[in-house]
Design a protein around this motif. Structure first.
Motif, short mmCIF file in Angstrom:
data_model
loop_
_atom_site.label_atom_id
_atom_site.label_comp_id
_atom_site.label_asym_id
_atom_site.label_seq_id
_atom_site.Cartn_x
_atom_site.Cartn_y
_atom_site.Cartn_z
N VAL A 1 29.96 0.37 39.82
CA VAL A 1 28.64 0.53 41.11
C VAL A 1 29.77 2.06 41.43
CG1 VAL A 1 29.95 -0.98 42.54
CG2 VAL A 1 27.95 0.27 43.20
N GLY B 1 28.63 5.97 48.79
CA GLY B 1 27.15 6.32 48.13
C GLY B 1 26.71 6.24 49.51
N HIS C 1 24.22 6.68 43.92
CA HIS C 1 24.13 5.36 44.91
C HIS C 1 23.81 4.88 45.80
CE1 HIS C 1 26.98 1.63 46.77
NE2 HIS C 1 25.36 1.69 46.68
#
Length: 278
Positions: A15, A19, A44
């Protein structure tokens, strides 16, 4: 364009560590804001059914022309939809709103403990994971007792615990507890709803490094290993928040910022938070 490093979750899914959050971004604004974020290099995007803006996020992802597998999408299960069957149905609603086949990370938004449905909800998420409908599953706003039950009664260790976390509210015990069990810690409200930007320590460090207070705090999060999801609708702020990879804080500077803990919670207390619409 900034290159964002990745965190490897406990199931080996990667990930992007920084983000773009879309909490409280109105549905008619979110598409444009998300497009700006994707143009700036974010890969993200964090949304939730409760934000009522999943459709705009999905449209922005499609409009970007960026391959779907290069964008990591997180969304969350609303409190009123907790329970086994209702969670499965809510997931399908989110998948339809986003216009995607697979959601990268699906979270239970709050433990909603008085209603005692979060374990059943977790078992629904485990089913979705087993079927390949999600790449990773996790929780948000879960405290140690809630995590204890998931770990004892579920089969899968959550990949992420997304919690309020910023210099003046660090939840250090919960952070250590999560990390010790292989649960990545993700910080929402990473700037303390803007309150932490006024810290004399943060402002002094910003002057020292020639950056903004927000960039100092985001760099602190990154160096502590948090996943972090700042949000903005302003193009300059969106760009500023991702331009945090060309400087670093010393160990002493990280300690100085960590010394700002004051217990300043800016969101609900997960032990008592009881709003079905979230």
């Amino acid at each position: 364009m900034s290159t964002v490093p990745s965190i490897v979750l406990n199931n080996a899914v990667k990930v992007p560590q920084l983000g773009f959050g879309v909490y409280q971004i109105e549905p008619d604004e979110v598409r444009g804001a998300t497009e700006l974020a994707l143009d700036a290099g974010y890969r993200h995007i964090d949304t939730a059914a409760a934000y009522a803006n999943e459709a705009g996020v999905g449209q922005a992802v499609r409009n970007s022309g960026i391959p779907r597998d290069e964008i990591f999408i997180t969304t969350k299960l609303r409190n009123a939809d907790q329970g086994y069957e209702s969670a499965l149905a809510a997931f399908e609603d989110s998948r339809r709103e986003l216009g995607v086949d697979v959601i990268d990370l699906y979270l239970i938004h709050w433990p909603y403990p008085r209603h005692n449905r979060f374990v059943d909800s977790w078992k629904a998420l485990e089913k979705l994971y087993a079927e390949g409908a999600v790449r990773a599953i996790g929780v948000s706003n879960f405290l140690e007792p809630h995590l204890d039950r998931i770990l004892a009664e579920g089969e899968i260790v959550p990949a992420v615990n997304q919690i309020e976390l910023h210099p003046s509210f660090q939840q250090a015990d919960l952070t250590r507890y999560s990390a010790a069990r292989g649960i990545a810690v993700e910080a929402y409200s990473p700037l303390g709803q803007g309150e932490d930007l006024n810290s004399a320590v943060v402002r002094r460090l910003a002057e020292t490094h020639g950056v903004t207070p927000a960039q100092i705090i985001l760099r602190w999060h990154l160096q502590l290993g948090h996943i972090v999801i700042p949000k903005s609708v302003a193009a300059e702020r969106i760009q500023e928040n991702i331009d945090v990879f060309d400087f670093s804080l010393s160990e002493q500077e990280v300690v100085l910022i960590s010394g700002l803990e004051s217990g300043l919670r800016t969101s609900g207390d997960p032990a008592t938070f009881d709003f079905p619409q979230i």
